[in-house]
Enzyme design. Sequence first.
Site, mmCIF file in Angstrom:
data_model
loop_
_atom_site.group_PDB
_atom_site.id
_atom_site.type_symbol
_atom_site.label_atom_id
_atom_site.label_comp_id
_atom_site.label_asym_id
_atom_site.label_seq_id
_atom_site.Cartn_x
_atom_site.Cartn_y
_atom_site.Cartn_z
ATOM 1 C CG ASP A 260 8.162 0.252 6.261
ATOM 2 O OD1 ASP A 260 8.997 -0.591 6.661
ATOM 3 O OD2 ASP A 260 7.878 0.428 5.056
ATOM 4 C CE LYS B 129 -0.005 1.147 -2.976
ATOM 5 N NZ LYS B 129 -1.298 1.683 -3.428
ATOM 6 C CG ASP C 208 10.180 2.525 3.282
ATOM 7 O OD1 ASP C 208 10.082 1.298 3.282
ATOM 8 O OD2 ASP C 208 10.976 3.145 2.528
ATOM 9 C CG ASN C 209 7.829 1.631 0.914
ATOM 10 O OD1 ASN C 209 7.545 1.206 2.043
ATOM 11 N ND2 ASN C 209 8.802 1.105 0.206
ATOM 12 C CD GLU D 168 12.202 -2.212 0.408
ATOM 13 O OE1 GLU D 168 12.392 -0.991 0.263
ATOM 14 O OE2 GLU D 168 11.143 -2.658 0.838
HETATM 15 O O1 LIG Z 1 3.446 -3.017 1.574
HETATM 16 C C1 LIG Z 1 4.513 -2.525 1.981
HETATM 17 N N1 LIG Z 1 4.607 -2.094 3.262
HETATM 18 C C2 LIG Z 1 5.766 -1.548 3.740
HETATM 19 N N2 LIG Z 1 6.874 -1.424 3.013
HETATM 20 C C3 LIG Z 1 6.864 -1.884 1.722
HETATM 21 C C4 LIG Z 1 8.040 -1.788 0.946
HETATM 22 O O2 LIG Z 1 9.168 -1.254 1.532
HETATM 23 C C5 LIG Z 1 8.037 -2.222 -0.371
HETATM 24 F F1 LIG Z 1 9.181 -2.120 -1.079
HETATM 25 C C6 LIG Z 1 6.883 -2.761 -0.967
HETATM 26 C C7 LIG Z 1 6.900 -3.220 -2.378
HETATM 27 C C8 LIG Z 1 6.316 -4.432 -2.701
HETATM 28 C C9 LIG Z 1 6.325 -4.868 -4.022
HETATM 29 C C10 LIG Z 1 6.937 -4.094 -5.002
HETATM 30 F F2 LIG Z 1 6.962 -4.533 -6.280
HETATM 31 C C11 LIG Z 1 7.514 -2.872 -4.691
HETATM 32 C C12 LIG Z 1 7.496 -2.430 -3.376
HETATM 33 C C13 LIG Z 1 5.718 -2.869 -0.193
HETATM 34 C C14 LIG Z 1 5.699 -2.428 1.143
HETATM 35 MG MG LIG Z 2 8.686 -0.192 3.297
#
Ligand SMILES: O=c1[nH]cnc2c(O)c(F)c(-c3ccc(F)cc3)cc12
Ligand SMILES: [Mg+2]
Length: 214
Positions: free
Chosen positions: A141, A144, A169-170, A199
């Site tokens: 997490d 990416k 995740d993601n 989330e």
């Molecule tokens: O960088 C990340 N590291 C770990 N988890 C993340 C996440 O759960 C996100 F939703 C997002 C996220 C940030 C901005 C958005 F517009 C959408 C998802 C980023 C991360």
């Molecule tokens: Mg995440």
Amino acid sequence: TRSTRPQRMLKAVQKNATKGNPESVISAIDYFCKHSEWAMNVGDEKGSILDSVVTEVNPSTVLELGTYCGYSTVRIARLLSPGTKFITLEFNPANVTVARQIIAHAGIQDKVTVVEGSSGDLIPQMKERFGITTFDFIFLDHWKDRYLPDIKLFEECGLLRKGSVLLADNVICPGAPEYLEYVRNSPRYESRYYPAHLEYTKVEDGLEKSVFLG
Ligand SMILES: O=c1[nH]cnc2c(O)c(F)c(-c3ccc(F)cc3)cc12
Ligand SMILES: [Mg+2]
């Protein structure tokens, strides 16, 4: 000077959550993210899937990549058996400072070691620094673009055993297409996608669970 979002989240936890009560810390963060400021915690919907996988695996050794403010750290730690070795890695020192305070508020500070640094540097040090042979459960997490290089690093460092479970995740948003392609096409993994949402939003996202076959 202006506080940061993690600092405001910490204040909300200290104000609204009961000290020593992990469930109340989780609820306070979810409330903050739903009613005050969105933040990139795994959240309650994907968090419930995380809970079910951790419970099913019942791991003796756990690694989390990407502590952020400690939300998923608390979710995982509250489910672990006593004596479980749990390490969480965080690159951003300001996040480490907040996470350690949120983890302490939840009262699970003795169940987890928060290590500051990059996963690429720290993964090869797991054996020598923490006496880990292999990880039973890994939660990805962090970033990416690190998912694929880090899973390859786990293989190269001999940190996976037959049955090790990786949960990422993601995989849809922001998305980790190269990682997905790898775990879904490699004969060394059995992979399964758990659909959910980003989330605190209605945007599609999900978790990918991959079991190392040895
Ligand atoms: O960088 C990340 N590291 C770990 N988890 C993340 C996440 O759960 C996100 F939703 C997002 C996220 C940030 C901005 C958005 F517009 C959408 C998802 C980023 C991360
Ligand atoms: Mg995440």
